[in-house]
Design a protein around this motif. Structure first.
Motif, PDB file in Angstrom:
ATOM      1  N   ILE A 123       0.936  -0.873   0.449  1.00  0.00           N
ATOM      2  CA  ILE A 123      -0.235   0.240  -0.129  1.00  0.00           C
ATOM      3  C   ILE A 123       0.836   1.073  -0.439  1.00  0.00           C
ATOM      4  N   ALA A 124       1.646   1.478   0.616  1.00  0.00           N
ATOM      5  CA  ALA A 124       2.798   2.006   0.669  1.00  0.00           C
ATOM      6  C   ALA A 124       3.211   2.327  -0.490  1.00  0.00           C
ATOM      7  N   VAL A 125       4.022   1.839  -1.616  1.00  0.00           N
ATOM      8  CA  VAL A 125       4.634   1.821  -2.488  1.00  0.00           C
ATOM      9  C   VAL A 125       3.825   2.281  -3.785  1.00  0.00           C
ATOM     10  N   ALA A 126       2.819   1.711  -3.416  1.00  0.00           N
ATOM     11  CA  ALA A 126       1.964   2.036  -4.606  1.00  0.00           C
ATOM     12  C   ALA A 126       1.537   3.453  -4.793  1.00  0.00           C
ATOM     13  N   ALA A 127       1.491   4.424  -4.408  1.00  0.00           N
ATOM     14  CA  ALA A 127       1.385   5.817  -4.048  1.00  0.00           C
ATOM     15  C   ALA A 127       3.004   6.226  -5.347  1.00  0.00           C
ATOM     16  N   ASN A 128       2.215   8.259  -6.245  1.00  0.00           N
ATOM     17  CA  ASN A 128       3.388   8.271  -6.840  1.00  0.00           C
ATOM     18  C   ASN A 128       4.861   8.120  -6.623  1.00  0.00           C
ATOM     19  N   HIS A 129       4.685   8.636  -5.545  1.00  0.00           N
ATOM     20  CA  HIS A 129       5.726   9.157  -4.028  1.00  0.00           C
ATOM     21  C   HIS A 129       5.324   8.605  -2.623  1.00  0.00           C
ATOM     22  N   SER A 130       6.661   7.792  -2.291  1.00  0.00           N
ATOM     23  CA  SER A 130       6.021   7.597  -1.008  1.00  0.00           C
ATOM     24  C   SER A 130       7.010   8.288   0.225  1.00  0.00           C
ATOM     25  N   PHE A 131       6.709   8.329   0.869  1.00  0.00           N
ATOM     26  CA  PHE A 131       7.508   8.982   2.240  1.00  0.00           C
ATOM     27  C   PHE A 131       7.336   8.543   3.389  1.00  0.00           C
ATOM     28  N   ILE A 132       8.524   7.512   4.145  1.00  0.00           N
ATOM     29  CA  ILE A 132       8.656   7.254   5.756  1.00  0.00           C
ATOM     30  C   ILE A 132       9.178   8.759   6.379  1.00  0.00           C
ATOM     31  N   VAL A 133       8.587   8.973   7.604  1.00  0.00           N
ATOM     32  CA  VAL A 133       9.070   9.625   8.440  1.00  0.00           C
ATOM     33  C   VAL A 133      10.113   8.536   9.536  1.00  0.00           C
ATOM     34  N   PRO A 134      11.151   9.296   9.623  1.00  0.00           N
ATOM     35  CA  PRO A 134      12.500   8.608  10.374  1.00  0.00           C
ATOM     36  C   PRO A 134      12.214   7.503  10.918  1.00  0.00           C
ATOM     37  N   SER A 135      11.657   7.602  12.532  1.00  0.00           N
ATOM     38  CA  SER A 135      10.603   7.270  13.545  1.00  0.00           C
ATOM     39  C   SER A 135      10.490   5.194  13.153  1.00  0.00           C
ATOM     40  N   ALA A 136       9.425   5.397  12.066  1.00  0.00           N
ATOM     41  CA  ALA A 136       8.951   4.238  11.716  1.00  0.00           C
ATOM     42  C   ALA A 136       9.438   3.171  11.131  1.00  0.00           C
ATOM     43  N   THR A 137       8.554   2.041  11.323  1.00  0.00           N
ATOM     44  CA  THR A 137       9.130   0.727  10.271  1.00  0.00           C
ATOM     45  C   THR A 137       8.382  -0.033   9.738  1.00  0.00           C
ATOM     46  N   MET A 138       9.105  -0.561   8.642  1.00  0.00           N
ATOM     47  CA  MET A 138       8.358  -1.771   8.242  1.00  0.00           C
ATOM     48  C   MET A 138       8.236  -3.330   7.787  1.00  0.00           C
ATOM     49  N   THR A 139       7.689  -4.078   8.847  1.00  0.00           N
ATOM     50  CA  THR A 139       8.251  -4.952   8.259  1.00  0.00           C
ATOM     51  C   THR A 139       8.335  -6.209   7.626  1.00  0.00           C
ATOM     52  N   ILE A 140       8.994  -6.691   6.888  1.00  0.00           N
ATOM     53  CA  ILE A 140       9.165  -7.158   5.366  1.00  0.00           C
ATOM     54  C   ILE A 140       9.554  -8.748   6.709  1.00  0.00           C
ATOM     55  N   HIS A 141       8.420  -9.678   5.911  1.00  0.00           N
ATOM     56  CA  HIS A 141       8.428 -11.365   6.543  1.00  0.00           C
ATOM     57  C   HIS A 141       7.865 -11.947   4.950  1.00  0.00           C
ATOM     58  N   PRO A 142       7.887 -13.207   5.514  1.00  0.00           N
ATOM     59  CA  PRO A 142       6.784 -14.303   4.696  1.00  0.00           C
ATOM     60  C   PRO A 142       5.447 -14.329   4.936  1.00  0.00           C
ATOM     61  N   ILE A 143       4.914 -14.561   4.728  1.00  0.00           N
ATOM     62  CA  ILE A 143       3.011 -14.743   4.267  1.00  0.00           C
ATOM     63  C   ILE A 143       3.361 -16.367   5.283  1.00  0.00           C
ATOM     64  N   ARG A 144       2.072 -15.759   6.253  1.00  0.00           N
ATOM     65  CA  ARG A 144       2.038 -17.524   7.055  1.00  0.00           C
ATOM     66  C   ARG A 144       0.914 -17.965   6.964  1.00  0.00           C
ATOM     67  N   LEU A 145       0.544 -18.912   7.806  1.00  0.00           N
ATOM     68  CA  LEU A 145      -0.655 -19.473   7.607  1.00  0.00           C
ATOM     69  C   LEU A 145      -0.808 -20.391   9.253  1.00  0.00           C
ATOM     70  N   THR A 146      -2.180 -20.073   9.471  1.00  0.00           N
ATOM     71  CA  THR A 146      -2.258 -20.842  11.091  1.00  0.00           C
ATOM     72  C   THR A 146      -3.466 -21.271  11.164  1.00  0.00           C
ATOM     73  N   GLY A 147      -3.414 -22.802  12.067  1.00  0.00           N
ATOM     74  CA  GLY A 147      -5.294 -23.455  11.175  1.00  0.00           C
ATOM     75  C   GLY A 147      -4.734 -24.487  11.043  1.00  0.00           C
ATOM     76  N   LEU A 148      -5.824 -24.936  10.836  1.00  0.00           N
ATOM     77  CA  LEU A 148      -5.777 -27.218   9.968  1.00  0.00           C
ATOM     78  C   LEU A 148      -5.356 -26.428   8.682  1.00  0.00           C
ATOM     79  N   VAL A 149      -4.738 -27.385   7.923  1.00  0.00           N
ATOM     80  CA  VAL A 149      -3.645 -27.585   6.921  1.00  0.00           C
ATOM     81  C   VAL A 149      -4.667 -29.103   5.885  1.00  0.00           C
ATOM     82  N   ILE A 150      -5.091 -29.138   5.134  1.00  0.00           N
ATOM     83  CA  ILE A 150      -5.793 -29.859   4.402  1.00  0.00           C
ATOM     84  C   ILE A 150      -4.834 -29.830   2.889  1.00  0.00           C
ATOM     85  N   GLY A 151      -4.370 -30.736   2.557  1.00  0.00           N
ATOM     86  CA  GLY A 151      -2.859 -31.256   1.332  1.00  0.00           C
ATOM     87  C   GLY A 151      -2.254 -30.097   1.330  1.00  0.00           C
TER      88      GLY A 151
END
Lengths: 238, 69
Positions: A123-151
């Motif tokens: 969402i942040a990178v979708a804009a024409n121009h993106s800014f971040i304040v010096p104290s802000a953070t962005m966590t980049i991590h893999p997508i996870r799944l919780t709960g029952l997994v079938i297959g």
């Protein structure tokens, strides 16, 4: 005209006035002038197909998508600022919002405040121009799944494709390379119980994820610059 | 539904089903507003969903305001 007629007329006038007061009672609130810049705040969790419990602050995408159409259609609105302070949420709702913002014809600027984690990144990178304040953070991590997994293999493949969609969107709308973004996503040792990276303000700009470090002032200057250049371009066509 | 967030599943889904009934979306003076239903039949503003920054300066939409509808 007789006296009784006159008094009747006066009575009617008065009653219509009373009606108006009753109907419009509170309408005398002074209305502020229309703003040519609108603000879309992406706060808390990004809610998707499942309504989240009320203790979560949520961004309701079914209301935001029509608002984005309204912004696109309204000629009085010349630009859009997106304020982000989100912990992520539903992948598809987040991607839907990102695609809507990216395909707006009007100038858009995003500001990451506090946090723009997980699905907040596209969402942040979708804009024409993106800014971040010096104290802000962005966590980049893999997508996870919780709960029952079938297959397991099928689920893994589905998750992998879902992750690929996020990576594709981020790399095509920012200056970060696919290799770099993936290495941040699968980095070990940065997050205590997880793989991934917590990118802080200036680092996000260095990696090419966000365009510049800055807050409200910088965002307004950039947006006004884009609005002005848009006007010049429109003038040339006419 | 796949949630992409660093939060734990248990942090997001902690309340019981009846908690959902307390909140609803309604229109106040043409703006979509998220409200809490109070026991006396009135509503309390929780969140205003508007992109017009001036709406946030107006008093009927401030969080905590009571709305009769």
């Amino acid at each position: 005209m007789s006296k009784s007629d006159k008094s009747q007329e006066e009575e009617q006038k008065q009653s219509s006035l009373v009606d108006k007061i009753q109907q419009l009672g509170q309408s005398s609130i002074p209305t502020a002038p229309d703003s040519n810049i609108h603000v879309l705040s992406i706060i808390g969790q990004i809610e998707g197909h499942v309504q989240l419990p009320p203790q979560n602050k949520t961004t309701k995408y079914e209301h935001l998508l029509p608002q984005l159409i309204a912004i696109e259609q309204n000629p009085k609105i010349e630009g859009l600022i997106i304020l982000l302070n989100t912990v992520g949420g539903d992948v598809e709702a987040g991607l839907a919002l990102s695609e809507m913002i990216a395909s707006l014809s009007k100038p858009t600027v995003s500001v990451v405040l506090g946090g723009g984690h997980s699905i907040g990144v596209p969402i942040a990178v979708a804009a024409n121009h993106s800014f971040i304040v010096p104290s802000a953070t962005m966590t980049i991590h893999p997508i996870r799944l919780t709960g029952l997994v079938i297959g397991v293999p099928q689920t893994f493949e589905y998750l992998d494709k879902m992750q690929e969609r996020v990576i594709q969107f981020v790399t095509s709308h920012s200056n970060v390379s696919e290799e770099k973004f993936k290495s941040l996503m699968f980095e070990k040792g940065n997050l205590t119980r997880d793989i991934g990276t917590n990118v802080v303000g200036k680092d996000a700009v260095e990696f090419g994820l966000i365009d510049a470090v800055g807050g409200v002032k910088e965002a307004m200057i950039e947006l006004n610059k884009q609005i002005d250049s848009n006007k010049v371009n429109e003038g040339m066509i006419q | 539904m796949i949630l992409y967030t660093p939060l734990d599943h248990n942090d997001i889904f902690t309340t019981t089903q009846d908690q959902y009934k307390k909140q609803k979306m309604m229109e106040v003076e043409g703006r979509p507003v998220l409200v809490n239903c109070l026991p006396d039949g009135t509503y309390q503003v929780v969140q205003l969903l508007s992109t017009n920054p001036h709406d946030y300066l107006e008093s009927p939409f401030q969080p905590g305001e009571i709305v009769n509808n």
